[in-house]
Design an enzyme around this catalytic site. Structure first.
Site, mmCIF file in Angstrom:
data_model
loop_
_atom_site.group_PDB
_atom_site.id
_atom_site.type_symbol
_atom_site.label_atom_id
_atom_site.label_comp_id
_atom_site.label_asym_id
_atom_site.label_seq_id
_atom_site.Cartn_x
_atom_site.Cartn_y
_atom_site.Cartn_z
ATOM 1 N N TRP A 179 22.523 -2.080 72.622
ATOM 2 C CA TRP A 179 21.311 -2.190 73.447
ATOM 3 C C TRP A 179 21.073 -3.630 73.885
ATOM 4 O O TRP A 179 20.643 -3.878 75.007
ATOM 5 C CB TRP A 179 20.098 -1.617 72.729
ATOM 6 C CG TRP A 179 20.238 -0.139 72.497
ATOM 7 C CD1 TRP A 179 20.340 0.507 71.298
ATOM 8 C CD2 TRP A 179 20.337 0.891 73.504
ATOM 9 N NE1 TRP A 179 20.483 1.867 71.500
ATOM 10 C CE2 TRP A 179 20.493 2.121 72.838
ATOM 11 C CE3 TRP A 179 20.316 0.885 74.907
ATOM 12 C CZ2 TRP A 179 20.613 3.337 73.521
ATOM 13 C CZ3 TRP A 179 20.438 2.093 75.585
ATOM 14 C CH2 TRP A 179 20.585 3.296 74.898
ATOM 15 N N ASP A 183 12.913 -5.908 71.905
ATOM 16 C CA ASP A 183 13.150 -4.485 72.122
ATOM 17 C C ASP A 183 12.948 -3.782 70.787
ATOM 18 O O ASP A 183 13.791 -3.861 69.899
ATOM 19 C CB ASP A 183 14.570 -4.251 72.659
ATOM 20 C CG ASP A 183 14.902 -2.768 72.822
ATOM 21 O OD1 ASP A 183 14.037 -1.915 72.523
ATOM 22 O OD2 ASP A 183 16.031 -2.463 73.256
ATOM 23 N N LYS A 236 11.639 7.511 70.286
ATOM 24 C CA LYS A 236 12.159 7.413 68.919
ATOM 25 C C LYS A 236 11.039 7.457 67.889
ATOM 26 O O LYS A 236 11.072 8.259 66.988
ATOM 27 C CB LYS A 236 12.992 6.147 68.752
ATOM 28 C CG LYS A 236 14.407 6.354 69.243
ATOM 29 C CD LYS A 236 14.902 5.315 70.160
ATOM 30 C CE LYS A 236 16.205 5.751 70.812
ATOM 31 N NZ LYS A 236 16.615 4.820 71.834
HETATM 32 C C1 PLP Z 1 17.235 4.176 72.762
HETATM 33 C C2 PLP Z 1 17.143 2.732 72.929
HETATM 34 C C3 PLP Z 1 17.072 2.137 74.204
HETATM 35 C C4 PLP Z 1 17.156 2.940 75.480
HETATM 36 O O1 PLP Z 1 15.993 3.618 75.688
HETATM 37 P P1 PLP Z 1 15.761 4.474 77.023
HETATM 38 O O2 PLP Z 1 14.299 4.774 76.918
HETATM 39 O O3 PLP Z 1 16.637 5.666 76.923
HETATM 40 O O4 PLP Z 1 16.100 3.624 78.170
HETATM 41 C C5 PLP Z 1 16.939 0.777 74.268
HETATM 42 N N1 PLP Z 1 16.897 0.013 73.162
HETATM 43 C C6 PLP Z 1 16.969 0.552 71.928
HETATM 44 C C7 PLP Z 1 16.910 -0.344 70.729
HETATM 45 C C8 PLP Z 1 17.097 1.917 71.775
HETATM 46 O O5 PLP Z 1 17.175 2.449 70.548
#
Ligand code: PLP
Length: 364
Positions: free
Chosen positions: A101, A169, A193
């Site tokens: 990511w 993030d 998540k």
């Molecule tokens: C799942 C995830 C993403 C991507 O998320 P989307 O909403 O599908 O764009 C980005 N960063 C992390 C750490 C993730 O776990």
């Protein structure tokens, strides 16, 4: 009713109480004779849900007043592009590469042709740790990290102290522990998540960073557009925000984020202890000091230390048959992964640990 234990990395499990409440209110929300999904985003009805979610985030997460809380779309992935677009000021942007990511975020900086630097990476060791000796420069436009690496199962246990605004993030660990806001410029997360259904992105950003966005940024991609309109510039993902609101109430009913964090520690310890006490049958991917409390990535080993992918496949199948899904590791490292987000119960982890013990006895 047949609820399974869902260890998927995302979209992932949602508290049963939240689903039940949503079910109860789906056809007739609070006696109004319609679903919240069908309500205008300009209605008083929806406004309460929207502002209720914002004020609950502020209250539970302790967000200071000089931060805006935004509800956006486009997933966490769109943030990878919006961050350089809005926050780069012609100097240098600095990134830590701690997994897939982070790499994707760095790629967007590359595409936009900004001056960026990768200050640390753990790529050489298959992202089995949070990089050591991270050194951001004081005068960077921003410093960027991924607090929890969903695929590799690593997590910062403390945010670095930076002079530059730290951008985080937190897609897979938002609301899972209390935040030291003095270290944070912006935190963002795709909701799917730890905070609800997909389609909603939560951005918590310092007002002084919102103000950076220049005139050349497309309207919808500018933080200021959304901050100025309380995330109601256009139609927000109302149903996702409604579920987020219910999840925040669930967190509050369960003692708030500190209590949730304690429970997360307990669950993770149970699972890591099971791995560590297996005599090398199960081996975790992450270095001990970088272990994630949210995503536990591990392998089943042959006696010579190689991965036993046949046995891993058997594990996934038999776990599925026993009512535990989502345990297959990400294709980039294979093996097994148990995502044990806020909404995964202690009972779910206990059931998994019992299964692991039984599986080991039957197969070693
Ligand atoms: C799942 C995830 C993403 C991507 O998320 P989307 O909403 O599908 O764009 C980005 N960063 C992390 C750490 C993730 O776990």
């Amino acid at each position: 009713m047949n609820r399974i234990f869902n260890f998927n990395a995302g979209p992932s499990t949602i508290p049963l109480e939240v689903l039940k409440k949503a079910q109860e209110e789906l056809i007739d929300y609070n006696g109004h004779g319609l679903s919240i999904m069908e309500a205008s985003h300009r209605s008083k009805l929806y406004e309460e849900v929207h502002n209720g979610a914002i004020s609950l985030i502020r209250e539970l997460y302790g967000v200071p007043m000089d931060y805006d809380i935004l509800f956006l779309q486009g997933g966490a992935s769109l943030q990878f592009a919006m961050i350089p677009m809005n926050l780069y000021m012609g100097g240098v942007a600095e990134y830590v590469d701690s997994g897939s990511w982070s790499s994707k975020a760095i790629k967007e900086a590359e595409i936009q042709g900004i001056n960026y630097r990768v200050v640390a990476s753990s790529k050489d060791t298959t992202y089995d740790r949070i990089p050591e000796n991270i050194e951001f420069s004081d005068n960077a436009d921003y410093a960027y990290i991924t607090s929890n690496n969903t695929i590799y199962g690593t997590e910062y246990h403390e945010f670095p102290i930076t002079k530059a605004p730290l951008i985080i993030d937190a897609s897979s660990d938002i609301f899972s522990y209390p935040i030291d806001w003095s270290r944070v410029g912006m935190i963002f997360a795709g909701a799917q998540k730890n905070a609800g259904p997909s389609g909603l992105t939560i951005v918590i950003i310092k007002k002084e960073l919102v103000a950076r966005g220049g005139d050349k940024i497309p309207t919808m991609l500018k933080y200021k557009t959304h901050a100025d309109k309380n995330s109601l510039f256009n139609t927000p993902p109302t149903f996702g925000i409604y579920i987020l609101n219910l999840i925040l109430h669930w967190i509050k009913d369960n003692g708030g984020i500190e209590a949730i964090a304690k429970n997360n520690q307990k669950k993770a310890k149970l699972l890591y202890d099971a791995i560590d006490n297996s005599g090398g049958f199960y081996v975790g991917h992450a270095k001990r000091e970088s272990r994630s409390l949210m995503n536990v990535s591990y392998n089943i080993k042959n006696s010579d230390g190689t991965n036993n992918s046949a046995l891993e496949a058997k594990f996934v199948q038999e776990a599925t048959d026993a009512g535990m899904i989502g345990l297959k590791g990400h294709r980039s490292i294979g093996g097994l992964r148990a995502s044990i987000y806020n909404a995964m119960s202690l009972e779910g982890v206990e059931t998994l640990v019992e299964f692991m013990d039984k599986f080991q006895r039957e197969n070693s």
